[in-house]
Write a protein that holds these residues in place. Structure first.
Motif, PDB file in Angstrom:
ATOM      1  N   LEU A  42       0.828  -1.206   0.000  1.00  0.00           N
ATOM      2  CA  LEU A  42       0.000   0.000   0.000  1.00  0.00           C
ATOM      3  C   LEU A  42       0.863   1.257   0.000  1.00  0.00           C
ATOM      4  CD1 LEU A  42      -2.536  -1.060   2.780  1.00  0.00           C
ATOM      5  CD2 LEU A  42      -2.830  -1.299   0.300  1.00  0.00           C
ATOM      6  N   ILE A  43       0.364   2.283  -0.650  1.00  0.00           N
ATOM      7  CA  ILE A  43       0.906   3.635  -0.518  1.00  0.00           C
ATOM      8  C   ILE A  43      -0.082   4.447   0.298  1.00  0.00           C
ATOM      9  CG2 ILE A  43       1.398   5.783  -1.754  1.00  0.00           C
ATOM     10  CD1 ILE A  43       2.406   4.021  -4.074  1.00  0.00           C
ATOM     11  N   LEU A  44       0.396   5.105   1.342  1.00  0.00           N
ATOM     12  CA  LEU A  44      -0.439   5.977   2.168  1.00  0.00           C
ATOM     13  C   LEU A  44       0.017   7.419   1.950  1.00  0.00           C
ATOM     14  CD1 LEU A  44      -2.540   6.622   4.348  1.00  0.00           C
ATOM     15  CD2 LEU A  44      -0.799   6.079   6.075  1.00  0.00           C
ATOM     16  N   VAL A  45      -0.781   8.180   1.224  1.00  0.00           N
ATOM     17  CA  VAL A  45      -0.527   9.606   1.011  1.00  0.00           C
ATOM     18  C   VAL A  45      -1.243  10.368   2.117  1.00  0.00           C
ATOM     19  CG1 VAL A  45      -0.854  11.537  -0.575  1.00  0.00           C
ATOM     20  CG2 VAL A  45      -0.395   9.248  -1.482  1.00  0.00           C
ATOM     21  N   HIS A  46      -0.555  11.310   2.747  1.00  0.00           N
ATOM     22  CA  HIS A  46      -1.208  12.011   3.855  1.00  0.00           C
ATOM     23  C   HIS A  46      -0.728  13.443   3.959  1.00  0.00           C
ATOM     24  CE1 HIS A  46       2.320  11.893   6.642  1.00  0.00           C
ATOM     25  NE2 HIS A  46       2.612  10.789   5.973  1.00  0.00           N
ATOM     26  N   SER A  47      -1.589  14.305   4.497  1.00  0.00           N
ATOM     27  CA  SER A  47      -1.210  15.671   4.814  1.00  0.00           C
ATOM     28  C   SER A  47      -0.178  15.654   5.928  1.00  0.00           C
ATOM     29  CB  SER A  47      -2.441  16.476   5.261  1.00  0.00           C
ATOM     30  OG  SER A  47      -3.457  16.464   4.280  1.00  0.00           O
ATOM     31  N   ALA A  48       0.714  16.640   5.921  1.00  0.00           N
ATOM     32  CA  ALA A  48       1.737  16.708   6.964  1.00  0.00           C
ATOM     33  C   ALA A  48       1.117  16.860   8.339  1.00  0.00           C
ATOM     34  CB  ALA A  48       2.684  17.871   6.681  1.00  0.00           C
ATOM     35  N   SER A  49      -0.037  17.506   8.408  1.00  0.00           N
ATOM     36  CA  SER A  49      -0.689  17.769   9.699  1.00  0.00           C
ATOM     37  C   SER A  49      -1.663  16.679  10.122  1.00  0.00           C
ATOM     38  CB  SER A  49      -1.441  19.106   9.624  1.00  0.00           C
ATOM     39  OG  SER A  49      -2.422  19.062   8.591  1.00  0.00           O
ATOM     40  N   ALA A  50      -1.818  15.640   9.315  1.00  0.00           N
ATOM     41  CA  ALA A  50      -2.799  14.585   9.620  1.00  0.00           C
ATOM     42  C   ALA A  50      -2.240  13.667  10.702  1.00  0.00           C
ATOM     43  CB  ALA A  50      -3.155  13.802   8.365  1.00  0.00           C
ATOM     44  N   SER A  51      -2.652  13.896  11.936  1.00  0.00           N
ATOM     45  CA  SER A  51      -2.080  13.156  13.071  1.00  0.00           C
ATOM     46  C   SER A  51      -2.440  11.679  13.054  1.00  0.00           C
ATOM     47  CB  SER A  51      -2.547  13.792  14.390  1.00  0.00           C
ATOM     48  OG  SER A  51      -3.954  13.773  14.479  1.00  0.00           O
ATOM     49  N   ALA A  52      -3.489  11.316  12.322  1.00  0.00           N
ATOM     50  CA  ALA A  52      -3.915   9.911  12.285  1.00  0.00           C
ATOM     51  C   ALA A  52      -3.110   9.081  11.297  1.00  0.00           C
ATOM     52  CB  ALA A  52      -5.398   9.833  11.927  1.00  0.00           C
ATOM     53  N   ALA A  53      -2.227   9.713  10.491  1.00  0.00           N
ATOM     54  CA  ALA A  53      -1.568   8.989   9.412  1.00  0.00           C
ATOM     55  C   ALA A  53      -0.605   7.927   9.927  1.00  0.00           C
ATOM     56  CB  ALA A  53      -0.829   9.973   8.504  1.00  0.00           C
ATOM     57  N   LEU A  54       0.289   8.289  10.843  1.00  0.00           N
ATOM     58  CA  LEU A  54       1.280   7.320  11.306  1.00  0.00           C
ATOM     59  C   LEU A  54       0.641   6.178  12.087  1.00  0.00           C
ATOM     60  CD1 LEU A  54       4.292   9.644  12.192  1.00  0.00           C
ATOM     61  CD2 LEU A  54       3.825   8.369  10.079  1.00  0.00           C
ATOM     62  N   PRO A  55      -0.312   6.451  12.991  1.00  0.00           N
ATOM     63  CA  PRO A  55      -1.008   5.312  13.618  1.00  0.00           C
ATOM     64  C   PRO A  55      -1.702   4.402  12.611  1.00  0.00           C
ATOM     65  CG  PRO A  55      -1.408   7.322  14.873  1.00  0.00           C
ATOM     66  CD  PRO A  55      -0.705   7.723  13.611  1.00  0.00           C
ATOM     67  N   LEU A  56      -2.277   4.984  11.562  1.00  0.00           N
ATOM     68  CA  LEU A  56      -2.929   4.160  10.540  1.00  0.00           C
ATOM     69  C   LEU A  56      -1.908   3.285   9.836  1.00  0.00           C
ATOM     70  CD1 LEU A  56      -5.313   3.310   8.784  1.00  0.00           C
ATOM     71  CD2 LEU A  56      -4.923   5.342   7.373  1.00  0.00           C
ATOM     72  N   ALA A  57      -0.755   3.865   9.479  1.00  0.00           N
ATOM     73  CA  ALA A  57       0.286   3.070   8.831  1.00  0.00           C
ATOM     74  C   ALA A  57       0.743   1.928   9.732  1.00  0.00           C
ATOM     75  CB  ALA A  57       1.465   3.968   8.456  1.00  0.00           C
ATOM     76  N   ASP A  58       0.917   2.219  11.017  1.00  0.00           N
ATOM     77  CA  ASP A  58       1.334   1.172  11.962  1.00  0.00           C
ATOM     78  C   ASP A  58       0.281   0.077  12.069  1.00  0.00           C
ATOM     79  OD1 ASP A  58       3.696   2.497  12.454  1.00  0.00           O
ATOM     80  OD2 ASP A  58       2.985   3.482  14.277  1.00  0.00           O
ATOM     81  N   ASP A  59      -0.984   0.465  12.116  1.00  0.00           N
ATOM     82  CA  ASP A  59      -2.062  -0.522  12.219  1.00  0.00           C
ATOM     83  C   ASP A  59      -2.097  -1.428  10.984  1.00  0.00           C
ATOM     84  OD1 ASP A  59      -2.782   0.487  14.667  1.00  0.00           O
ATOM     85  OD2 ASP A  59      -4.459   1.684  13.905  1.00  0.00           O
ATOM     86  N   LEU A  60      -1.883  -0.844   9.810  1.00  0.00           N
ATOM     87  CA  LEU A  60      -1.897  -1.635   8.586  1.00  0.00           C
ATOM     88  C   LEU A  60      -0.693  -2.571   8.535  1.00  0.00           C
ATOM     89  CD1 LEU A  60      -3.050   1.138   6.090  1.00  0.00           C
ATOM     90  CD2 LEU A  60      -4.331  -0.927   6.695  1.00  0.00           C
ATOM     91  N   ARG A  61       0.453  -2.097   9.004  1.00  0.00           N
ATOM     92  CA  ARG A  61       1.636  -2.966   9.058  1.00  0.00           C
ATOM     93  C   ARG A  61       1.406  -4.125  10.025  1.00  0.00           C
ATOM     94  NH1 ARG A  61       4.675   2.412   9.169  1.00  0.00           N
ATOM     95  NH2 ARG A  61       5.295   2.721   6.989  1.00  0.00           N
ATOM     96  N   ALA A  62       0.713  -3.831  11.142  1.00  0.00           N
ATOM     97  CA  ALA A  62       0.432  -4.900  12.100  1.00  0.00           C
ATOM     98  C   ALA A  62      -0.487  -5.962  11.509  1.00  0.00           C
ATOM     99  CB  ALA A  62      -0.202  -4.305  13.361  1.00  0.00           C
ATOM    100  N   LEU A  63      -1.231  -5.578  10.475  1.00  0.00           N
ATOM    101  CA  LEU A  63      -2.113  -6.531   9.805  1.00  0.00           C
ATOM    102  C   LEU A  63      -1.408  -7.246   8.648  1.00  0.00           C
ATOM    103  CD1 LEU A  63      -5.415  -4.418   9.693  1.00  0.00           C
ATOM    104  CD2 LEU A  63      -4.918  -6.385  11.162  1.00  0.00           C
ATOM    105  N   GLY A  64      -0.107  -6.982   8.484  1.00  0.00           N
ATOM    106  CA  GLY A  64       0.663  -7.703   7.478  1.00  0.00           C
ATOM    107  C   GLY A  64       0.910  -6.965   6.189  1.00  0.00           C
ATOM    108  N   CYS A  65       0.569  -5.666   6.130  1.00  0.00           N
ATOM    109  CA  CYS A  65       0.769  -4.898   4.908  1.00  0.00           C
ATOM    110  C   CYS A  65       2.149  -4.233   4.889  1.00  0.00           C
ATOM    111  CB  CYS A  65      -0.286  -3.788   4.790  1.00  0.00           C
ATOM    112  SG  CYS A  65      -1.976  -4.374   4.649  1.00  0.00           S
TER     113      CYS A  65
END
Length: 383
Positions: A42-65
Motif C-alpha cells: 500500500l501507498i499511504l498519502v497524507h497531509s503533513a498535519s494529519a495526526s492519524a496517518a502514522l497510527p494508521l500506517a502502523d495498524d496496517l503494518r500490524a495486519l501484514g501490509c
C-alpha cells in the motif's frame, strides 16, 4: 413532466459514487478490515498535519501490509505529481490510501490513476494537456478526509495546479472514484478555525452549485435539498459554538457535495476559483467562499423557477440578521475574517484575463445561466 426542471420523469439518470462509504464517528476504526483487503502493498498519502496517518500506517503494518508513506505538501502541482510518480512507481503498490484534506486526497487519487499507466500526466490533463482518457485501470483507491470541504472522497477527478500555465485543471475519469470512502467527523475536529471557515464555505458552495446546475437531476436534488440548510446551520455553529453534531453535519454536507458535483457539475464559483487558484496559489476554499455570494446573486437575478427562492429561504433561516439573505450571509463571512480577493493576491489588472479564461473552464458549463465577461468582471470587482 417534472415541473421543477421541465424534464420527463423517464429521463435517463445515473448516480456515480463510491461503492462503499463508511460514515460516522469511529468510522476509521471500523474501516480497518476494508483497508487491509485492498492489498499487501500500500501507498499511504497524507497531509503533513494529519495526526492519524502514522497510527494508521502502523495498524496496517500490524495486519501484514507493506506501507510506504508519502507526505502531500500543499495543493498538488504538476511538478509535484511527476516527482511523486517517479518516487513511488518502484514500490509496485497494489492500492493507494489518502488521508488528509482535499489536496492530499487529490494527490492520492491522481497517483492511483497514473501509477499503472505509461503516459505522463499532461497526456491526460484537461485544458492544458491532451485530455486523453486513462488507458489503464487505476489502482484501488481509498479516501479518508480530515477536513469537511472538498468532498474529494466522492469525486471522479483530481485537481492539479500547472504553474507554467497558471491554471488549475483536472485529471478526470469515472474509474477514479474511490472504491472506499471513510468519513469520520472526529478526524475534522482539530482543524483551525480559518480552515474550518474556508472549507465549510467550499462544502456549502458544492451543494448550492449542483442544486442550481443545469445538469441537476432528482437524484442530486435529493442530496442537495437537505444539505444546503444543514450546512449553513452547521457552519455557523462551528464558527461560534462547535459541537460534535455540527462536525458530523458538516462532514455529511461535504460528502453530499462531492457526490452531487460528480454527477451534476458545479458553476461559476468554481469556474473562477480554478483560474484564480492557478494564478495566485490562494487556498481554494477561501476563493470559493469569497465568490459564493456575488455569483449566487448574479445567477438568481436571471433565473426563473422555484430554486432561487428556495436557496434564499434557506440562507435567510440561518442568517436572519438582514432583510436580504445574501447580504446577511456576506456580512457574516466578513465578520469571520475571510480575506477578500485582493487580500488573496488577486489584483484588479488581472480581472479581464481571469474572466476570459474562466469562460473556458469545465466548471462553468453547468452554471444555470450563461454569464458574459462583463458579468464575471462585476463578480470579481465585488468579491
Amino acid at each position: 413532466m417534472d415541473p421543477r426542471r421541465g424534464r420527463s420523469p423517464s429521463l435517463l439518470m445515473q448516480l456515480l459514487l463510491p461503492p462503499r462509504i463508511l460514515f460516522g464517528r469511529g468510522a476509521l476504526a471500523q474501516a480497518m478490515p476494508h483497508l487491509r483487503a485492498l492489498g499487501d502493498r500500500l501507498i499511504l498519502v497524507h497531509s503533513a498535519s494529519a495526526s492519524a496517518a502514522l497510527p494508521l500506517a502502523d495498524d496496517l503494518r500490524a495486519l501484514g501490509c507493506t506501507v510506504h508513506t508519502y507526505i502531500a505538501k500543499g495543493e498538488p502541482t504538476l511538478p509535484g505529481l511527476e516527482a511523486a510518480l517517479k518516487t513511488l512507481r518502484p514500490h509496485n503498490a497494489g492500492a493507494v490510501i489518502a488521508l488528509g484534506g482535499g489536496s492530499a486526497l487529490d494527490l492520492g487519487k491522481a497517483l492511483a490513476a497514473l501509477l499503472p499507466g505509461t503516459h505522463p500526466p499532461l497526456y491526460h490533463l484537461e485544458v492544458v494537456g491532451d485530455g486523453h482518457s486513462l488507458d489503464t485501470a487505476p489502482l484501488p483507491f481509498a479516501a479518508i478526509p480530515t477536513t469537511s470541504g472538498t468532498g474529494a472522497e466522492a469525486t471522479k477527478n483530481a485537481v492539479i495546479s500547472v504553474p507554467d500555465a497558471q491554471r488549475k485543471v483536472s485529471l478526470r475519469d469515472d474509474r477514479m472514484i474511490a472504491c472506499l470512502a471513510v468519513v469520520d467527523p472526529a478526524l475534522t475536529e482539530d482543524v483551525p478555525p480559518a480552515i474550518r471557515l474556508a472549507s465549510g464555505l467550499d462544502a456549502i458552495t458544492q451543494v448550492i452549485e449542483p442544486y442550481l446546475s443545469r445538469n441537476a437531476t432528482p437524484l442530486t436534488d435529493a442530496l442537495c435539498r437537505d444539505a444546503i440548510p444543514l450546512g449553513l446551520r452547521a457552519l455557523r455553529s462551528l464558527m461560534h459554538t462547535p459541537t460534535e453534531q455540527a462536525f458530523g453535519d458538516m462532514a455529511h454536507v461535504s460528502l453530499s457535495g462531492g457526490i452531487a458535483l460528480a454527477n451534476a457539475g458545479l458553476g461559476a464559483v468554481h469556474g473562477l476559483a480554478g483560474v484564480l487558484g492557478g494564478r495566485t496559489g490562494a487556498p481554494h476554499g477561501a476563493l470559493c467562499g469569497r465568490l459564493l455570494v456575488p455569483v449566487v446573486r448574479t445567477n438568481l437575478a436571471r433565473m426563473r423557477g422555484p430554486r432561487g427562492p428556495e436557496v434564499l429561504s434557506w440562507i435567510a433561516a440561518a442568517f436572519p440578521e438582514a432583510p436580504d439573505p445574501l447580504s446577511a450571509l456576506e456580512a457574516w463571512i466578513d465578520a469571520q475574517g475571510l480575506p477578500r480577493l485582493a487580500d488573496l493576491g488577486v489584483t484588479p489588472d488581472t480581472h479581464g484575463d481571469v474572466a476570459t479564461e474562466s469562460l473556458a473552464a469545465s466548471s462553468m458549463r453547468p452554471n444555470p445561466v450563461q454569464l458574459s465577461v462583463s458579468d464575471l468582471l462585476q463578480i470579481l470587482a465585488s468579491s
